[in-house]
Design a protein around this motif. Structure first.
Motif, mmCIF file in Angstrom:
data_model
loop_
_atom_site.group_PDB
_atom_site.id
_atom_site.type_symbol
_atom_site.label_atom_id
_atom_site.label_comp_id
_atom_site.label_asym_id
_atom_site.label_seq_id
_atom_site.Cartn_x
_atom_site.Cartn_y
_atom_site.Cartn_z
ATOM 1 N N THR A 11 8.688 4.286 -64.351
ATOM 2 C CA THR A 11 7.944 5.007 -63.584
ATOM 3 C C THR A 11 6.700 4.387 -63.482
ATOM 4 O OG1 THR A 11 9.127 7.184 -64.113
ATOM 5 C CG2 THR A 11 6.880 7.397 -63.262
ATOM 6 N N VAL A 12 6.054 3.901 -64.130
ATOM 7 C CA VAL A 12 4.922 3.279 -64.414
ATOM 8 C C VAL A 12 5.114 1.846 -63.394
ATOM 9 C CG1 VAL A 12 3.213 1.815 -65.557
ATOM 10 C CG2 VAL A 12 3.834 4.050 -66.592
ATOM 11 N N LEU A 13 5.991 1.344 -63.514
ATOM 12 C CA LEU A 13 6.504 -0.122 -62.844
ATOM 13 C C LEU A 13 6.729 0.181 -61.468
ATOM 14 C CD1 LEU A 13 8.975 -1.914 -65.467
ATOM 15 C CD2 LEU A 13 6.071 -2.397 -65.077
ATOM 16 N N VAL A 14 7.332 1.243 -61.400
ATOM 17 C CA VAL A 14 7.561 1.551 -59.669
ATOM 18 C C VAL A 14 6.272 1.997 -59.124
ATOM 19 C CG1 VAL A 14 8.848 3.332 -58.209
ATOM 20 C CG2 VAL A 14 10.062 2.222 -60.202
ATOM 21 N N SER A 15 5.679 2.799 -59.737
ATOM 22 C CA SER A 15 4.195 3.364 -59.264
ATOM 23 C C SER A 15 3.220 1.854 -59.011
ATOM 24 C CB SER A 15 3.507 4.109 -60.091
ATOM 25 O OG SER A 15 2.401 4.806 -59.581
ATOM 26 N N ALA A 16 3.612 1.057 -59.720
ATOM 27 C CA ALA A 16 2.523 -0.099 -59.664
ATOM 28 C C ALA A 16 2.950 -1.101 -58.788
ATOM 29 C CB ALA A 16 2.213 -0.831 -61.040
ATOM 30 N N GLY A 17 4.324 -1.092 -58.245
ATOM 31 C CA GLY A 17 4.729 -1.859 -57.168
ATOM 32 C C GLY A 17 5.883 -3.058 -58.048
ATOM 33 N N THR A 19 8.605 -3.328 -59.146
ATOM 34 C CA THR A 19 10.054 -3.207 -58.839
ATOM 35 C C THR A 19 10.382 -3.634 -57.373
ATOM 36 O OG1 THR A 19 10.257 -0.785 -58.313
ATOM 37 C CG2 THR A 19 10.423 -1.679 -60.713
ATOM 38 N N SER A 20 9.204 -3.748 -56.782
ATOM 39 C CA SER A 20 9.565 -3.685 -55.031
ATOM 40 C C SER A 20 10.248 -4.947 -54.718
ATOM 41 C CB SER A 20 7.875 -3.672 -54.365
ATOM 42 O OG SER A 20 7.249 -2.674 -54.543
ATOM 43 N N ASP A 21 10.113 -6.207 -55.120
ATOM 44 C CA ASP A 21 10.837 -7.561 -54.846
ATOM 45 C C ASP A 21 12.267 -7.242 -54.866
ATOM 46 O OD1 ASP A 21 8.411 -8.529 -53.850
ATOM 47 O OD2 ASP A 21 8.019 -9.717 -55.808
ATOM 48 N N VAL A 26 17.728 -6.067 -53.175
ATOM 49 C CA VAL A 26 19.094 -5.338 -53.040
ATOM 50 C C VAL A 26 19.353 -4.628 -51.849
ATOM 51 C CG1 VAL A 26 20.262 -3.430 -54.262
ATOM 52 C CG2 VAL A 26 18.980 -4.945 -55.646
ATOM 53 N N ASN A 27 18.352 -4.221 -51.349
ATOM 54 C CA ASN A 27 18.539 -3.546 -49.719
ATOM 55 C C ASN A 27 18.908 -4.519 -48.697
ATOM 56 O OD1 ASN A 27 17.941 -0.899 -51.101
ATOM 57 N ND2 ASN A 27 16.685 -0.328 -49.434
#
Length: 219
Positions: A11-17, A19-21, A26-27
């Motif tokens: 959750t912290v990693l996602v909130s900080a961005g 995991t965006s790359d 994947v998308n």
């Protein structure tokens, strides 16, 4: 505690961005395989099976049947707790939904819409974690645990359900990969907690009236 720790870190990693790359990669990869109408029809039909309304009906049916009443009650309570919790987690994390959400090659029938992952307006537009995947995971854990002693193979096969739901959510771009993983972890955490608190491994108590009826029959 291990699952909780992993969920908090993710959750912290996602909130900080962070995991965006990976999520974008994947998308984009999925977008390149879209376009087959037969596959799109299958994905839309399959993802509808994981709608909250559908699983709510399943939970009610399980509760009505005496042999599965405890399973149904624990699942319904878990379902409500998950939905309410995620309502508040989504805005805090602030992860926006994919831009190409619900993109398919189909002209969907008038009035038909894919169910929104958020059940209230103020959480709409946010995607982490996936409410649908969390509830599908809770269903797989609770129902799978409940039937394990009677049918071990079926209790393992039930995990195909959240896996397929995850595939449809990614394919239809309703969620990013991190949303799916977060939903899986959160659903597993809540279902384990509720199962321990409410005694999933215990038999549902029979009412006094039922006991008296059984005793009369025996006499």
């Amino acid at each position: 505690m291990i699952l909780v720790s992993i969920f908090v870190v993710l959750t912290v990693l996602v909130s900080a961005g962070f995991t965006s790359d990976l999520d974008s990669f994947v998308n984009i990869s999925i977008k390149n395989i879209q376009g087959n109408k037969n596959v799109d029809i299958f994905m839309v039909a399959l993802t509808s099976l994981g709608d909250l309304s559908t699983l709510l009906v399943v939970g009610i049916i399980l509760t009505i049947i005496r042999r599965t009443r405890r399973l149904g009650l624990i699942f319904l309570i878990s379902m409500v707790f998950i939905a309410i919790s995620i309502i508040y987690i989504k805005p805090i994390v602030g992860r926006a939904e994919p831009i190409n959400k619900n993109q398919t090659s189909l002209n969907l029938p008038k009035g038909f819409v894919l169910e929104n992952d958020s059940v209230v307006p103020f959480a709409s537009g946010f995607s982490y974690p996936s409410n649908h995947i969390a509830i599908a995971t809770a269903f797989a854990f609770i129902f799978g645990f409940g039937i394990y002693q009677r049918n071990k193979r079926a209790s393992i096969l039930i995990w195909v359900f959240p896996t397929l739901m995850a595939a449809t959510k990614l394919y239809l771009m309703q969620h990013y990969l991190a949303d799916i993983v977060g939903g899986f972890l959160f659903g597993l955490i809540i279902s384990i907690i509720m199962s321990n608190m409410l005694g999933l491994d215990k038999q549902f108590p029979v009412s006094r009236i039922k006991r008296k009826e059984d005793k009369s029959v025996q006499e």
